[in-house]
Design an enzyme around this catalytic site. Structure first.
Site, PDB file in Angstrom:
ATOM      1  N   HIS A 183      19.409 -41.377  24.593  1.00  0.00           N
ATOM      2  CA  HIS A 183      18.652 -41.805  25.621  1.00  0.00           C
ATOM      3  C   HIS A 183      18.030 -40.464  26.128  1.00  0.00           C
ATOM      4  CE1 HIS A 183      16.995 -43.808  28.851  1.00  0.00           C
ATOM      5  NE2 HIS A 183      17.280 -42.884  29.702  1.00  0.00           N
ATOM      6  N   ASP A 309      15.808 -53.472  24.579  1.00  0.00           N
ATOM      7  CA  ASP A 309      16.258 -52.600  25.638  1.00  0.00           C
ATOM      8  C   ASP A 309      16.767 -53.790  26.487  1.00  0.00           C
ATOM      9  OD1 ASP A 309      17.123 -50.468  27.306  1.00  0.00           O
ATOM     10  OD2 ASP A 309      15.389 -50.459  28.360  1.00  0.00           O
TER      11      ASP A 309
END
Length: 430
Positions: A183, A309
């Site tokens: 991330h 996501d």
């Protein structure tokens, strides 16, 4: 429907692995594709599914979904996530390790593998924690976690800020040909920011997150990949500068891939409107210029995959002032419909879109799925790309309803989903 001899006929076949598009059928036996093509029209003793000219394609593979088990089943269970995924055409889900406890122990990975096998109607492949406790200080036991069934290694929504830890992880992962998913968001540069830094954030009176929070971390990671040679995947990029960094890394032959959230392809910061907390995401929704850059990067192959996501949050975490609300939105069930906006607008061809949602994720993860070919797993979807509907969040199969597309007009609905030769979802209107 039982796992036996099943014939899909009268279909518009799209194989994103070969860019083949033709009319025909698919014959499935014992969980595998036995025959595919225009010559497949009839089969004795087969249970037939008439596709009525709809698209038949490999099932979608979502490389980034947060699921509540263990520790937060009120947000989402493996069962409910599987039902939402099947309704959206997703046949394989990569679950993130942000659970309680975190997926940093082989026993917990084994629990997820067995629990998913028993309760989920789609394939669930757990990603293990990259560092112990997701704390970014000590590398997890990559070898043992991989043996237990981990398909990749990531700290989920957290970034590893310690460059030495990331270097060691990339180096060690290389010994196992393991994939590191990161991330890319520097928490120090994010600070107290809650949305994209710029004029719109100033108008709303909200602290902003600069694009550099993403690009600085991504640039560092690319340099560490060059140093170590480890396989690296940026979980999600969201701005034009990041696309340029990935493009340059690929031009230099580095083992770097990246994804983009469907939210950053379909929405921009203006959609936040009057403090809509369901659109508070990480990374934040960017300027329209960045959204357009993401679409262009997807079209030219710089961006490899599209992810949902999927991040379910309960009402208590979302019905708060924007700055205090939790990040995240559900997306498994709307992934395909929202992505088809790019096809309907003429920005992408349907085979190119499906490649980013099935074939390319399979290649990156080392899975045999994502293709219409003899011997491939019968993870298949049938859908009408033009079927219009208005999304009602109350009808979503996810336990949480924090969708950014509530009441949106969408096109494209899945009629049938098959996993390993077994039909796990059929829409009532089929």
């Amino acid at each position: 429907m039982s796992n036996g001899l099943i014939l899909f006929k009268n279909a518009r076949l799209i194989d994103p692995a070969s860019d083949r598009e033709e009319r025909g059928g698919v014959l499935v036996r014992d969980g595998l594709i036995q025959a595919v093509g225009p010559q497949v029209t009839e089969a004795s003793d087969a249970q037939a599914i008439d596709c009525g000219g709809q698209v038949l394609a490999p099932g979608l593979i979502d490389m980034r979904a947060f699921i509540g088990e263990p520790g937060g089943p009120y947000r989402e269970t493996l069962k409910s996530a599987g039902e939402a995924a099947a309704a959206g055409g997703v046949t394989t889900v990569v679950s993130m390790p942000d659970t309680s406890p975190a997926l940093d122990d082989p026993a917990v990975i084994d629990f997820i593998v067995r629990r998913a096998r028993d309760t989920s109607i789609v394939n669930v492949r757990p990603a293990a924690a990259l560092t112990k406790g997701l704390e970014g200080r000590e590398m997890a036991e990559i070898g043992r976690l991989r043996e237990a069934g981990a398909i990749a290694f990531t700290d989920g929504a957290r970034s590893v800020t310690n460059a030495q830890v990331m270097r060691r992880a990339l180096t060690y992962a290389g010994d196992f040909d393991a994939l590191i998913i990161h991330h890319v968001e520097d928490p120090d540069l994010v600070g107290q920011g809650v949305m994209n830094e710029g004029e719109f954030a100033s108008r709303l009176g909200l602290p902003g997150i600069p694009r550099e929070a993403e690009t600085v971390m991504l640039e560092r990671d690319v340099r560490l990949v060059r140093l170590t040679g480890g396989r690296y995947h940026a979980a999600m990029i969201s701005c034009a500068d990041s696309a340029g960094i990935v493009r340059n890394a690929k031009d230099r032959g580095l083992p770097v891939t990246c994804g983009v959230s469907i939210n950053h392809l379909a929405l921009n910061e203006n959609d936040i409107g009057d403090y809509r907390t369901f659109l508070k995401l990480s990374p934040p929704l960017r300027h329209e210029d960045d959204r357009q850059a993401m679409i262009e990067a997807l079209a030219d192959g710089t961006i490899d995959v599209i992810v949902s996501d999927h991040n379910p949050q309960d009402v208590e975490n979302k019905r708060l002032p924007f700055a205090e609300a939790a990040d995240g939105a559900v997306g498994l069930e709307t992934l395909l419909s929202a992505a088809l906006r790019l096809v309907h607008s003429g920005r992408l061809s349907l085979p190119r879109l499906l490649r980013a949602m099935s074939t390319r994720p399979a290649e990156i993860l080392g899975l045999p799925a994502g293709r219409l070919a003899v011997g491939a797993p019968a993870d298949l979807i049938v859908f009408d790309p033009d079927a219009p509907y208005v999304l009602d969040k109350r009808q979503l199969r996810s336990l949480s309803k924090n969708t950014p597309f509530d009441e949106a007009r969408l096109e494209g609905q899945v009629s049938t989903t098959m996993v390993a030769g077994r039909v796990v979802f059929q829409r009532d209107t089929m």
